[in-house]
Structure formats: C-alpha cells, structure tokens
Design a protein around this motif. Structure first.
Motif, mmCIF file in Angstrom:
data_model
loop_
_atom_site.group_PDB
_atom_site.id
_atom_site.type_symbol
_atom_site.label_atom_id
_atom_site.label_comp_id
_atom_site.label_asym_id
_atom_site.label_seq_id
_atom_site.Cartn_x
_atom_site.Cartn_y
_atom_site.Cartn_z
ATOM 1 N N VAL A 82 1.805 6.786 -6.850
ATOM 2 C CA VAL A 82 0.748 7.708 -7.267
ATOM 3 C C VAL A 82 1.149 9.142 -6.957
ATOM 4 O O VAL A 82 0.975 10.048 -7.789
ATOM 5 C CB VAL A 82 -0.591 7.333 -6.591
ATOM 6 N N SER A 83 1.695 9.363 -5.772
ATOM 7 C CA SER A 83 2.131 10.713 -5.396
ATOM 8 C C SER A 83 3.218 11.224 -6.334
ATOM 9 O O SER A 83 3.177 12.369 -6.774
ATOM 10 C CB SER A 83 2.660 10.727 -3.961
ATOM 11 N N ILE B 224 0.839 -1.203 0.000
ATOM 12 C CA ILE B 224 0.000 0.000 0.000
ATOM 13 C C ILE B 224 0.871 1.249 0.000
ATOM 14 O O ILE B 224 0.610 2.208 -0.731
ATOM 15 C CB ILE B 224 -0.962 -0.013 1.213
ATOM 16 N N GLY B 225 1.918 1.246 0.802
ATOM 17 C CA GLY B 225 2.821 2.396 0.867
ATOM 18 C C GLY B 225 3.530 2.648 -0.452
ATOM 19 O O GLY B 225 3.669 3.797 -0.889
ATOM 20 N N SER B 226 3.987 1.581 -1.099
ATOM 21 C CA SER B 226 4.684 1.774 -2.377
ATOM 22 C C SER B 226 3.719 2.247 -3.457
ATOM 23 O O SER B 226 4.085 3.065 -4.307
ATOM 24 C CB SER B 226 5.389 0.486 -2.808
ATOM 25 N N SER B 227 2.490 1.766 -3.435
ATOM 26 C CA SER B 227 1.500 2.235 -4.405
ATOM 27 C C SER B 227 1.166 3.709 -4.167
ATOM 28 O O SER B 227 1.050 4.486 -5.123
ATOM 29 C CB SER B 227 0.229 1.405 -4.309
ATOM 30 N N ALA B 228 1.013 4.088 -2.916
ATOM 31 C CA ALA B 228 0.728 5.490 -2.600
ATOM 32 C C ALA B 228 1.903 6.380 -3.011
ATOM 33 O O ALA B 228 1.703 7.480 -3.542
ATOM 34 C CB ALA B 228 0.446 5.650 -1.108
ATOM 35 N N GLY B 229 3.115 5.910 -2.791
ATOM 36 C CA GLY B 229 4.287 6.670 -3.219
ATOM 37 C C GLY B 229 4.360 6.832 -4.721
ATOM 38 O O GLY B 229 4.705 7.898 -5.232
#
Length: 64
Positions: A57-58, A50-55
């Motif tokens: 996207v950001s 989840i963290g890598s996906s959010a990163g």
C-alpha cells in the motif's frame, strides 16, 4: 511488481481471487503451525502478511 498478482490484476474479479487465495494460504499456514505446536511461527505468518500488505500500500501510494 509481484508477477503472480500481475496475472490477476487486470480485473476486479481477478484481484478478488488473488486476495482470497492469499487469505486462505495465510490461514492454512497458521493452522499448520498451530497444529504442530509452533505458536510463535503461527503468529509470525500473520505479522509478515500484514507487513507485506502495508508495504504494498505504501509503495502504491508513493508511486502514483
């Protein structure tokens, strides 16, 4: 920036295959940790994903 995704990123089908593979990998690794009794690692795999996906996207939104 990810060289593996770069290979698949030229088409919608390629990206779908990439995301399906990523999902299968996360689920498989979580299942492995669950079966071996490492329940904290089981949850950590999802958190890291989840963290890598959010990163990603950001990064994508800020570098348009």
């Amino acid at each position: 920036m990810n060289p593996i995704v770069r290979m698949f990123g030229n088409s919608t089908t390629g990206l779908a295959v990439n995301f399906a593979g990523e999902t299968a990998g996360v689920m498989g690794l979580s299942y492995f940790f669950h079966r071996t009794g490492h329940h904290k690692l089981e949850r950590a795999v999802s958190y890291v994903n989840i963290g890598s996906s959010a990163g990603a996207v950001s990064y994508g939104l800020t570098h348009r």
